[in-house]
Motif scaffolding. Structure first.
Motif, PDB file in Angstrom:
ATOM      1  N   ILE A 123      -1.553  -4.640  -4.948  1.00  0.00           N
ATOM      2  CA  ILE A 123      -2.678  -4.031  -4.240  1.00  0.00           C
ATOM      3  C   ILE A 123      -3.929  -4.036  -5.106  1.00  0.00           C
ATOM      4  O   ILE A 123      -5.020  -4.406  -4.648  1.00  0.00           O
TER       5      ILE A 123
ATOM      6  N   LEU B 216      -7.233  -6.228  -4.032  1.00  0.00           N
ATOM      7  CA  LEU B 216      -8.492  -5.552  -3.720  1.00  0.00           C
ATOM      8  C   LEU B 216      -9.598  -5.988  -4.673  1.00  0.00           C
ATOM      9  O   LEU B 216     -10.741  -6.192  -4.256  1.00  0.00           O
TER      10      LEU B 216
ATOM     11  N   LEU C  74       1.806  -1.828   4.102  1.00  0.00           N
ATOM     12  CA  LEU C  74       0.405  -1.560   3.756  1.00  0.00           C
ATOM     13  C   LEU C  74      -0.269  -2.921   3.644  1.00  0.00           C
ATOM     14  O   LEU C  74       0.243  -3.803   2.957  1.00  0.00           O
ATOM     15  N   TYR C  75      -1.410  -3.083   4.313  1.00  0.00           N
ATOM     16  CA  TYR C  75      -2.018  -4.400   4.308  1.00  0.00           C
ATOM     17  C   TYR C  75      -3.515  -4.345   4.491  1.00  0.00           C
ATOM     18  O   TYR C  75      -4.080  -3.365   4.970  1.00  0.00           O
ATOM     19  N   VAL C  76      -4.169  -5.440   4.067  1.00  0.00           N
ATOM     20  CA  VAL C  76      -5.592  -5.654   4.289  1.00  0.00           C
ATOM     21  C   VAL C  76      -5.756  -7.081   4.787  1.00  0.00           C
ATOM     22  O   VAL C  76      -5.221  -8.020   4.202  1.00  0.00           O
TER      23      VAL C  76
ATOM     24  N   ILE D 178      -7.295  -0.354   3.752  1.00  0.00           N
ATOM     25  CA  ILE D 178      -5.849  -0.494   3.850  1.00  0.00           C
ATOM     26  C   ILE D 178      -5.345   0.087   5.166  1.00  0.00           C
ATOM     27  O   ILE D 178      -5.636   1.225   5.519  1.00  0.00           O
TER      28      ILE D 178
ATOM     29  N   GLN E  33      -2.591   4.100  -0.537  1.00  0.00           N
ATOM     30  CA  GLN E  33      -3.571   3.980   0.543  1.00  0.00           C
ATOM     31  C   GLN E  33      -4.960   4.482   0.152  1.00  0.00           C
ATOM     32  O   GLN E  33      -5.958   3.970   0.643  1.00  0.00           O
TER      33      GLN E  33
ATOM     34  N   THR F 237      -1.853   0.435   7.998  1.00  0.00           N
ATOM     35  CA  THR F 237      -0.403   0.615   7.973  1.00  0.00           C
ATOM     36  C   THR F 237       0.227   0.024   9.224  1.00  0.00           C
ATOM     37  O   THR F 237      -0.405  -0.052  10.279  1.00  0.00           O
TER      38      THR F 237
END
Length: 226
Positions: A158, A162, A223-225, A209, A203, A211
């Motif tokens: 993460i 990011l 958890l994703y972007v 982010i 988060q 869910t």
């Protein structure tokens, strides 16, 4: 070669959200819990017939393709962190209409690891410090970073994603934070001990982010972007 003044230390990650962000209900109540399952299955949490790592990898692969789309996945190498035997990458390859290139990061791959064409193995640990320095071009050129139950690599995936503004999706499992409990307490005023606290900790790194839930047994919160 990194540009002058660039830093390859992604351990800090992006700036955390403002205080109180974690209490604003961005973690849907129906997904809180260690064995939450997707509501539309009509089954109680923990009662999905899709058990075992291989079937769950198939479910995650289908979800990744649906959410990110084939065009994005094929735009560069898919980076599969803590890849195990390579089940996730294999499933993604089978689902895509053209050969998908994947780099699988696994410090101790099993003897019977996948040998499918289009898969490249990196037998090393993924972290937010040395890995971005050593493999900067790979990270900059990849299409998405994925981690299914990546344990110690969860937070690093993460943070690195990011920092480099890369799409990612992780399904956290065990509670492993980059910082120790004492460091977290000094930096954020909180500690992370439970699974739910770990999800909130991850988060609050970014308001981007999102869910999601996978229709499978076990810890299935994504958890994703994009």
């Amino acid at each position: 070669m990194m540009a002058s003044g660039d830093s390859c230390d992604a351990s800090e990650g992006p700036r955390r959200a403002e205080s109180g962000y974690a209490t604003q209900g961005f973690l849907p109540p129906e997904i809180v819990g260690e064995r939450a399952c997707i509501i539309s299955t009509g089954r109680k949490p923990g009662h999905s017939p899709l058990t075992g790592r291989a079937p769950r990898a198939w479910v995650f692969a289908q979800w990744v393709l649906e959410i990110f789309g084939e065009k994005l996945l094929l735009s560069g190498d898919v980076l599969d962190v803590a890849a195990g035997s390579g089940a996730l990458a294999e499933k993604l390859q089978r689902l895509c209409s053209r050969k998908l290139l994947c780099t699988l990061v696994e410090p101790e791959p099993p003897e019977r690891k996948s040998s499918e064409t289009g898969l490249a193995w990196l037998e090393e640990h993924f972290n937010s410090r040395s890995f971005p320095c050593k493999h900067r071009e790979l990270l900059l050129g990849c299409s998405v970073l994925l981690g299914f139950h990546p344990d110690e690599a969860t937070e690093a995936i993460i943070d690195v994603s990011l920092r480099l503004k890369k799409p990612f999706a992780v399904v956290p499992c065990c509670v492993h934070t980059t910082l120790s409990s004492e460091q977290l307490l000094r930096k954020t005023g909180t500690t992370v001990k439970t699974y739910e606290e770990f999800l909130l900790h991850l988060q609050t790194k970014s308001s981007l982010i999102q869910t999601a839930l996978l229709p499978c047994d076990g810890r299935n919160i994504v958890l994703y972007v994009l």
